[in-house]
Design an enzyme around this catalytic site. Structure first.
Site, PDB file in Angstrom:
ATOM      1  N   HIS A  98       0.857  -1.193   0.000  1.00 28.90           N
ATOM      2  CA  HIS A  98       0.000   0.000   0.000  1.00 28.90           C
ATOM      3  C   HIS A  98       0.892   1.242   0.000  1.00 28.90           C
ATOM      4  O   HIS A  98       1.933   1.264   0.652  1.00 28.90           O
ATOM      5  CB  HIS A  98      -0.923  -0.002   1.221  1.00 28.90           C
ATOM      6  CG  HIS A  98      -2.007   1.027   1.109  1.00 28.90           C
ATOM      7  ND1 HIS A  98      -1.767   2.362   1.342  1.00 28.90           N
ATOM      8  CD2 HIS A  98      -3.310   0.924   0.752  1.00 28.90           C
ATOM      9  CE1 HIS A  98      -2.892   3.032   1.127  1.00 28.90           C
ATOM     10  NE2 HIS A  98      -3.843   2.187   0.781  1.00 28.90           N
ATOM     11  N   GLU A 170      -3.876   1.751  -7.516  1.00 25.83           N
ATOM     12  CA  GLU A 170      -4.259   2.864  -6.648  1.00 25.83           C
ATOM     13  C   GLU A 170      -3.327   4.051  -6.897  1.00 25.83           C
ATOM     14  O   GLU A 170      -2.245   4.120  -6.285  1.00 25.83           O
ATOM     15  CB  GLU A 170      -4.119   2.463  -5.178  1.00 25.83           C
ATOM     16  CG  GLU A 170      -5.042   1.372  -4.739  1.00 25.83           C
ATOM     17  CD  GLU A 170      -5.361   1.501  -3.251  1.00 25.83           C
ATOM     18  OE1 GLU A 170      -6.529   1.643  -2.912  1.00 25.83           O
ATOM     19  OE2 GLU A 170      -4.412   1.500  -2.441  1.00 25.83           O
ATOM     20  N   GLY A 176      -7.765   9.173  -0.752  1.00 23.17           N
ATOM     21  CA  GLY A 176      -8.219  10.152   0.232  1.00 23.17           C
ATOM     22  C   GLY A 176      -8.399  11.559  -0.312  1.00 23.17           C
ATOM     23  O   GLY A 176      -8.468  12.522   0.451  1.00 23.17           O
ATOM     24  N   GLY A 234     -11.209   2.602   1.028  1.00 20.05           N
ATOM     25  CA  GLY A 234     -10.747   3.061   2.343  1.00 20.05           C
ATOM     26  C   GLY A 234     -11.899   3.666   3.124  1.00 20.05           C
ATOM     27  O   GLY A 234     -12.766   2.952   3.641  1.00 20.05           O
TER      28      GLY A 234
HETATM   29  P1  PGA Z   1      -9.758   5.910   0.027  1.00 17.37           P
HETATM   30  O1  PGA Z   1      -8.511   4.929   0.321  1.00 17.37           O
HETATM   31  O2  PGA Z   1     -10.881   5.034  -0.489  1.00 17.37           O
HETATM   32  O3  PGA Z   1     -10.074   6.507   1.360  1.00 17.37           O
HETATM   33  O4  PGA Z   1      -9.305   6.897  -0.978  1.00 17.37           O
HETATM   34  C1  PGA Z   1      -8.201   3.883  -0.542  1.00 17.37           C
HETATM   35  C2  PGA Z   1      -6.980   3.155  -0.042  1.00 17.37           C
HETATM   36  O5  PGA Z   1      -6.086   3.770   0.534  1.00 17.37           O
HETATM   37  O6  PGA Z   1      -6.875   1.913  -0.187  1.00 17.37           O
END
Ligand code: PGA
Length: 252
Positions: A98, A170, A176, A234
């Site tokens: 990640h 990602e 975020g 997330g």
């Molecule tokens: P988010 O995070 O959905 O809050 O953007 C995704 C992640 O970090 O796996």
């Protein structure tokens, strides 16, 4: 949408131990009464892994996932959580690589390759995160970054029998941030990932997912990406009403 998708709920360290247990029990209860063909993988905070395992009722719909694992087996590795223990605790999946761990703890492609190896050895399905920063995107090197991230892993594991391997694209700038790439950009990256996997003859076990600001509104568009096999979620995975709305919107 007819396909059965993966929904990976990454609870990060949003909750302490007690709250994580409460939330898990609630999700497990609510989700078991829901009719859906999608598969939910709940990845609780590391502090709650063992306790949640004892609360978990095996099901075809909800699975357990961890958020990281040791690149080593058992031994003198202070503070690590080893893949064998995850397997003993019924964790069928594990997120690795990640971007938050790459950024905060300097995790490298080689380390992620080693983690992938440990997980496969213990029959845990790896969820490998890849993605570029905003700067890398603006200089047009997204594909190169993803190639480097994947090659290290594929080279290490391609001789093993791989039941399933999940790759989550990602983009770091999307996590975020309430910003997502265009669908055709994501599709292009998915094709690229499959292309690299083909080179190592592991494309048949491969599934590709998208992660970064997935919620009940962005899903309406994101669900139309042709090669999509699932989402890594997330913030929006931490409230069952939001997650249910995501599922509802997927199927509408
Ligand atoms: P988010 O995070 O959905 O809050 O953007 C995704 C992640 O970090 O796996």
């Amino acid at each position: 949408m007819k396909k059965s998708l993966y929904l990976i709920a990454n609870w990060k360290t949003y909750f302490s131990y007690t709250k994580a247990l409460e939330l898990f029990l609630d999700f497990q209860k609510q989700f078991s009464s829901l009719t859906t063909r999608h598969k939910l993988v709940i990845c609780p905070p590391t502090s709650a892994l063992a306790s949640i395992s004892s609360l978990y009722k095996r099901s075809e719909r909800i699975y357990l996932g961890a958020q990281t694992c040791s690149p080593y087996g058992l031994g003198a590795h202070t503070g690590d959580i080893d893949a064998q223990s995850l397997q003993e605790l019924n964790y069928a999946y594990c997120i690795i690589g990640h971007s938050e761990r790459r950024a905060s703890y300097g995790e490298t492609n080689e380390l992620v390759a080693q983690q992938t190896y440990q997980l496969l050895k213990h029959d845990i399905i790896p969820i490998v995160c890849v993605g570029e920063t905003a700067q890398e995107r603006s200089t047009g090197i997204t594909k190169q970054i993803i190639t480097d991230q994947l090659k290290a892993i594929f080279a290490k594991i391609h001789h093993r029998t791989i039941r399933e391997l999940l790759i989550a694209y990602e983009p770091r700038w999307s996590i975020g941030s309430d910003q997502t790439p265009e669908n055709d950009e994501i599709q292009e990256v998915f094709m690229h990932i499959h292309h690299i996997a083909q080179h190592y003859t592991i494309h048949q076990s491969l599934k590709v997912m998208y992660g970064g600001s997935v919620d009940a509104s962005t899903i309406n568009n994101l669900k139309n990406i042709p090669l999509l096999d699932g989402f890594l979620i997330g913030r929006a995975s931490t409230h069952h009403t939001q997650l249910f709305q995501i599922i509802k919107n997927l199927d509408s």
